[in-house]
Design a protein around this motif. Structure first.
Motif, short mmCIF file in Angstrom:
data_model
loop_
_atom_site.label_atom_id
_atom_site.label_comp_id
_atom_site.label_asym_id
_atom_site.label_seq_id
_atom_site.Cartn_x
_atom_site.Cartn_y
_atom_site.Cartn_z
N PHE A 314 -66.38 53.43 -3.51
CA PHE A 314 -65.06 53.34 -2.87
C PHE A 314 -64.23 52.24 -3.53
N GLU A 315 -64.87 51.10 -3.81
CA GLU A 315 -64.15 50.00 -4.47
C GLU A 315 -63.73 50.39 -5.88
N MET A 316 -64.61 51.08 -6.60
CA MET A 316 -64.27 51.52 -7.94
C MET A 316 -63.10 52.50 -7.88
N GLY A 317 -63.08 53.34 -6.85
CA GLY A 317 -61.97 54.26 -6.67
C GLY A 317 -60.65 53.52 -6.52
N GLY A 318 -60.69 52.39 -5.83
CA GLY A 318 -59.48 51.57 -5.68
C GLY A 318 -59.00 51.03 -7.01
N ILE A 319 -59.95 50.68 -7.88
CA ILE A 319 -59.58 50.19 -9.21
C ILE A 319 -58.94 51.32 -10.02
N LEU A 320 -59.51 52.52 -9.92
CA LEU A 320 -58.94 53.67 -10.62
C LEU A 320 -57.53 53.98 -10.12
N ALA A 321 -57.32 53.80 -8.82
CA ALA A 321 -56.02 54.11 -8.23
C ALA A 321 -54.91 53.21 -8.75
N ARG A 322 -55.26 52.04 -9.28
CA ARG A 322 -54.24 51.14 -9.82
C ARG A 322 -53.46 51.80 -10.96
N LEU A 323 -54.13 52.70 -11.69
CA LEU A 323 -53.46 53.36 -12.80
C LEU A 323 -52.29 54.21 -12.31
N ALA A 324 -52.51 54.90 -11.18
CA ALA A 324 -51.44 55.74 -10.62
C ALA A 324 -50.33 54.88 -10.04
N GLU A 325 -50.67 53.76 -9.42
CA GLU A 325 -49.67 52.86 -8.84
C GLU A 325 -48.72 52.35 -9.91
N GLN A 326 -49.27 51.99 -11.08
CA GLN A 326 -48.43 51.50 -12.17
C GLN A 326 -47.55 52.62 -12.72
N ASP A 327 -48.14 53.82 -12.83
CA ASP A 327 -47.35 54.95 -13.31
C ASP A 327 -46.18 55.23 -12.37
N GLY A 328 -46.42 55.09 -11.06
CA GLY A 328 -45.36 55.32 -10.08
C GLY A 328 -44.26 54.29 -10.20
N LEU A 329 -44.63 53.04 -10.43
CA LEU A 329 -43.63 51.98 -10.59
C LEU A 329 -42.77 52.24 -11.82
#
Length: 336
Positions: A314-329
């Motif tokens: 679950f924690e690793m999934g949160g790290i992966l999700a950072r990529l999408a957050e930056q793309d959205g910004l």
């Protein structure tokens, strides 16, 4: 039959030296793990020993036919002029599990009676160590004495994944034979040779996971790494704001039955992020690099600290999700 793929320059250098009669007594086969160093060493050992008995058999070539006497003796573990040192299983009843952490001095000392006599079948014997990186310090020092004063007719083939960590005195006694990572095409060729029924999708995923190492790629076989990659791609692409995707993945990789896939996920996640990082620039690149470092740290800490598998995924999934957050910004920034 052994079908060696890649690293033709290293193979050629060794066989050329053997054909010219200038074979050094100790060879350090160095390079990344899983690129065929030990496979080549075993093939070379069999060819050297067979040629020593029957000179009409060329040193250079592929694996010997199973009915060949040299091949049969090596396969049976009873060739009098061949020894192979490797980490031994802690429990002899389970030879494929729980290997010892190192090769002890006792295994090196066990070679001494062999060196006290002449080779039995010809004027040549071969000692293969896979891997010399695994030698205890005392064992390395004991081996050094044999390298400094090599027994007549003895060829040492020393496999190393990290030659920089070896004693400088050992490295200086050896001729270096460097092995490199294989191309994706060659890795795929090895995979299909071992797994002829593998699907194109899974083969491509194994190639990516191998990162130039067929051995590493095949370690993921049967773990459906393609599905793991798809799950990571969804999280990295959409961000999983509801936590549904990472919760689903965490639950799927929890439990003893999923241990192998969990370990594969830990190994693949940092590489998955690294590949995405190569496609980025500016702040998006920095975000990916930070995520990569975080993923590497978590992947290393989880097994060392026996962290809970479900919480770790679950924690690793949160790290992966950072990529999408930056793309959205970046997308929102481009609109303003």
């Amino acid at each position: 039959m052994i079908d060696l793929v890649g690293n033709g320059a290293a193979h050629d250098a060794f066989f050329t030296a053997a054909e010219r009669g200038g074979l050094h007594h100790a060879w350090l086969l160095a390079g990344p793990e899983g690129v065929g160093k030990a496979s080549f060493a075993r093939l070379a050992a069999s060819r050297l020993l067979a040629h020593g008995v029957q000179p009409r058999i060329p040193v250079r070539g592929g694996s010997l036919p199973p009915e060949d006497r040299t091949a049969a003796l090596i396969a049976a573990g009873s060739h009098p002029d061949y020894r192979e040192l490797a980490r031994q299983p802690k429990d002899p009843a389970k030879p494929d599990e729980n290997l010892a952490r190192s090769i002890p001095i006792a295994q090196v000392r066990a070679l001494q009676p062999l060196f006290a006599t002449k080779p039995s079948l010809s004027e040549r014997r071969v000692v293969l160590i896979d891997a010399i990186d695994d030698l205890e310090t005392a064992a390395a020092n004991a081996l050094l004495k044999n390298l400094e004063e090599p027994p007549a007719g003895t060829i040492f083939l020393l496999v190393s994944h990290a030659p920089g960590r070896l004693l400088p005195t050992i490295r200086s006694r050896c001729r270096l034979l460097r092995f490199e990572r294989l191309s994706d095409a060659d890795v795929a060729r090895v995979i299909r040779g071992v797994m002829p029924e593998v699907s194109d999708v899974e083969c491509d995923a194994l190639v990516r996971g191998g990162e130039g190492s067929p051995g590493r790629a095949l370690a993921f076989a049967g773990l459906d790494v393609a599905a793991l990659e798809r799950a990571m791609a969804v999280i990295a692409g959409e961000g999983d704001p509801s936590n549904v995707q990472r919760s689903k993945l965490a639950k799927a990789l929890a439990g003893k039955a999923a241990q192998a896939r969990y370990e594969a996920f830990l190994e693949r996640a940092p590489s998955f992020i690294a590949i995405r990082a190569r496609e980025r620039t500016g702040s998006a690149l920095q975000t990916a690099l930070d995520a990569y470092q975080a993923a590497r740290a978590l992947a290393a800490a989880a097994p060392a600290l026996s962290l809970d598998a479900q919480a770790t995924v679950f924690e690793m999934g949160g790290i992966l999700a950072r990529l999408a957050e930056q793309d959205g910004l970046q997308s929102r920034g481009a609109m303003h």
